[in-house]
Design an enzyme around this catalytic site. Structure first.
Site, PDB file in Angstrom:
ATOM      1  N   GLU A  35      -1.235  66.840  59.657  1.00 16.34           N
ATOM      2  CA  GLU A  35      -2.439  67.421  59.062  1.00 16.34           C
ATOM      3  C   GLU A  35      -3.549  66.396  58.794  1.00 16.34           C
ATOM      4  OE1 GLU A  35      -3.059  70.495  58.975  1.00 16.34           O
ATOM      5  OE2 GLU A  35      -1.135  71.518  58.984  1.00 16.34           O
ATOM      6  N   HIS A  68      -8.505  76.543  62.496  1.00 17.96           N
ATOM      7  CA  HIS A  68      -7.676  75.399  62.110  1.00 17.96           C
ATOM      8  C   HIS A  68      -6.478  75.255  63.046  1.00 17.96           C
ATOM      9  CE1 HIS A  68      -5.238  72.591  59.821  1.00 17.96           C
ATOM     10  NE2 HIS A  68      -4.238  73.446  59.989  1.00 17.96           N
ATOM     11  N   SER A 111     -10.261  69.796  62.113  1.00 17.00           N
ATOM     12  CA  SER A 111     -10.871  71.120  62.002  1.00 17.00           C
ATOM     13  C   SER A 111     -11.855  71.197  60.836  1.00 17.00           C
ATOM     14  CB  SER A 111      -9.781  72.196  61.868  1.00 17.00           C
ATOM     15  OG  SER A 111      -9.001  71.990  60.703  1.00 17.00           O
ATOM     16  N   HIS A 138      -4.704  72.063  65.873  1.00 16.08           N
ATOM     17  CA  HIS A 138      -3.328  71.681  66.219  1.00 16.08           C
ATOM     18  C   HIS A 138      -3.002  71.712  67.702  1.00 16.08           C
ATOM     19  CE1 HIS A 138      -1.444  71.262  62.258  1.00 16.08           C
ATOM     20  NE2 HIS A 138      -2.098  72.346  61.847  1.00 16.08           N
TER      21      HIS A 138
END
Ligand code: HBI
Ligand code: FE
Length: 300
Positions: free
Chosen positions: A182, A136, A201, A141
C-alpha cells in the site's frame, strides 16, 4: 422489497448490512451499468494520476500499466484485465463490494484472485475515500500484478495472512502489507520511486511521500516494519524504502513462527518513531503531523 437497482449499487460504498451474494463475496462487476458520469470520474482521476506519476512511479508500475487495457477512456472491464493477466501471471481480478473480512481477502490472494471494488467514488470524493474503490484497486494495484515478483509476493501475503490469523499475530503481518503493497517506496537508480498502491492512487500522497520534508524515509526491515503501527486516516509519518521488488520475497521464505515470537517480545513503535538502529534515508521534520495535532487539540 425489490433488490436495489444494479445502477444504484455502483455509486455507493459497500453496504455491510447487506449479505454478500456469494460466500466468497465476489459479484458481477456489472460493467455495462456504469454511467457516463462514473466513467468521467475515472477519466479525471486517471489523467491526474498519470501526470503526477511521471518520474514518480517505479519502472515496474509503468511497464505493467503500459501492457494492460487500462486507460483514461473508461473504467476497465475486469474480464479483459483477467484475460491478459491470467496467462501471464496466473492472476485474475474479481469484483467485490468493498472491504472484505480478512480471511475472505486472504483466501482470494492465496489463490491469485485480486479482489477489486466495483464501485467508483463520487465526484466530491476525488481526494479521499475510506474504502478501496475501482480506481484504487485497478489503477493502484493491478499494474504491479504484471510483475512476476510482486505477483508471487501478494500471493505469499495471502497464504501468510491465513497462517498469521491462526497464530493470533495478524496485526503484525498486516503492517507489512500496509508499508509495502500500500505505501511502499523503492530506491531506483534514478532516485526514490513509488510502488505502493495507496500512494500511486492518491494525488496528494504521491507528492507528499516523495517531495515533502515531513515524513521519515527508512530502509525497509521486515522485523522493524512488523513492530510499527500505522495511520489509516492521513498521510504516513514514515515510509519504508526497498532496494528492489525481490527484497519483498524474503517474506515468502521466512520462518514466521520464530520471527513472530521475536516481534511479540518487543514493544510496538509509533508511526513516526526513528530508532538508532534504523537506516535513515531522510529524517522527517514531522511538521505536517505536528501542525495537525496542534489544530486538533483546540477547543471546538
Ligand atoms: N478487503 N477488498 C479488500 N481490500 C483490502 O485491501 C483489504 C480487505 N480486507 C482486509 C484487508 N485489506 C486488510 O485489513 C488485511 O490486509 C489485513
Ligand atoms: Fe489497496
Amino acid at each position: 422489497m425489490p433488490p436495489p437497482a444494479e445502477t444504484a449499487r455502483h455509486g455507493l460504498a459497500a453496504d455491510h448490512s447487506a449479505r454478500p451474494e456469494r460466500a466468497d463475496w465476489t459479484m458481477d462487476q456489472g460493467w455495462q451499468h456504469y454511467t457516463a458520469q462514473q466513467h468521467g470520474v475515472w477519466k479525471t482521476l486517471f489523467e491526474r494520476q498519470s501526470r503526477l506519476l511521471l518520474g514518480r512511479a517505479c519502472d515496474a508500475f509503468v511497464q505493467g500499466m503500459a501492457q494492460l487495457p487500462i486507460d483514461a477512456s473508461q473504467i476497465p472491464d475486469f474480464r479483459r484485465l483477467s484475460d491478459l493477466l491470467l496467462p501471464r501471471t496466473g492472476w485474475q481480478i474479481v469484483a467485490v463490494p468493498g472491504l472484505l473480512p480478512d480471511e475472505v481477502f486472504f483466501e482470494h490472494l492465496a489463490h491469485r484472485r485480486f479482489p477489486a471494488g466495483n464501485f467508483i467514488r463520487q465526484p466530491h470524493q476525488l481526494d479521499y475515500l475510506e474504502e478501496p474503490d475501482v480506481f484504487h484497486d485497478v489503477f493502484g494495484h493491478v499494474p504491479l500484478l504484471m510483475n512476476p515478483t510482486m505477483a508471487d509476493y501478494i500471493q505469499a501475503y495471502g497464504v501468510g495472512g491465513l497462517r498469521a490469523q491462526k497464530l493470533g499475530v495478524l496485526d503484525k503481518l498486516a503492517r507489512v502489507y500496509w508499508y509495502t503493497v500500500e505505501f511502499g517506496l523503492m530506491r531506483q537508480k534514478d532516485g526514490l520511486k513509488i510502488y505502493g498502491a495507496g500512494i500511486a492512487s492518491s494525488a496528494t500522497e504521491s507528492v507528499f511521500s516523495l517531495d515533502d520534508a515531513s515524513p521519515n524515509r527508512l530502509r525497509f526491515d521486515l522485523e522493524r516494519v512488523m513492530r510499527t503501527s500505522y495511520r489509516i486516516d492521513d498521510f504516513q509519518e514514515t515510509y519504508f524504502v526497498i532496494d528492489d521488488l525481490a527484497q519483498l520475497l524474503e517474506l515468502a521464505s521466512i520462518d514466521f513462527a520464530t520471527l513472530y515470537q521475536r516481534v511479540l517480545g518487543q514493544p510496538d513503535l509509533a508511526p513516526g518513531a526513528v530508532l538508532p538502529s534504523d537506516w535513515v534515508l531522510s529524517r522527517g521534520s514531522g511538521a505536517y503531523h505536528r501542525a495537525k495535532r496542534n489544530s486538533c487539540v483546540a477547543p471546538t
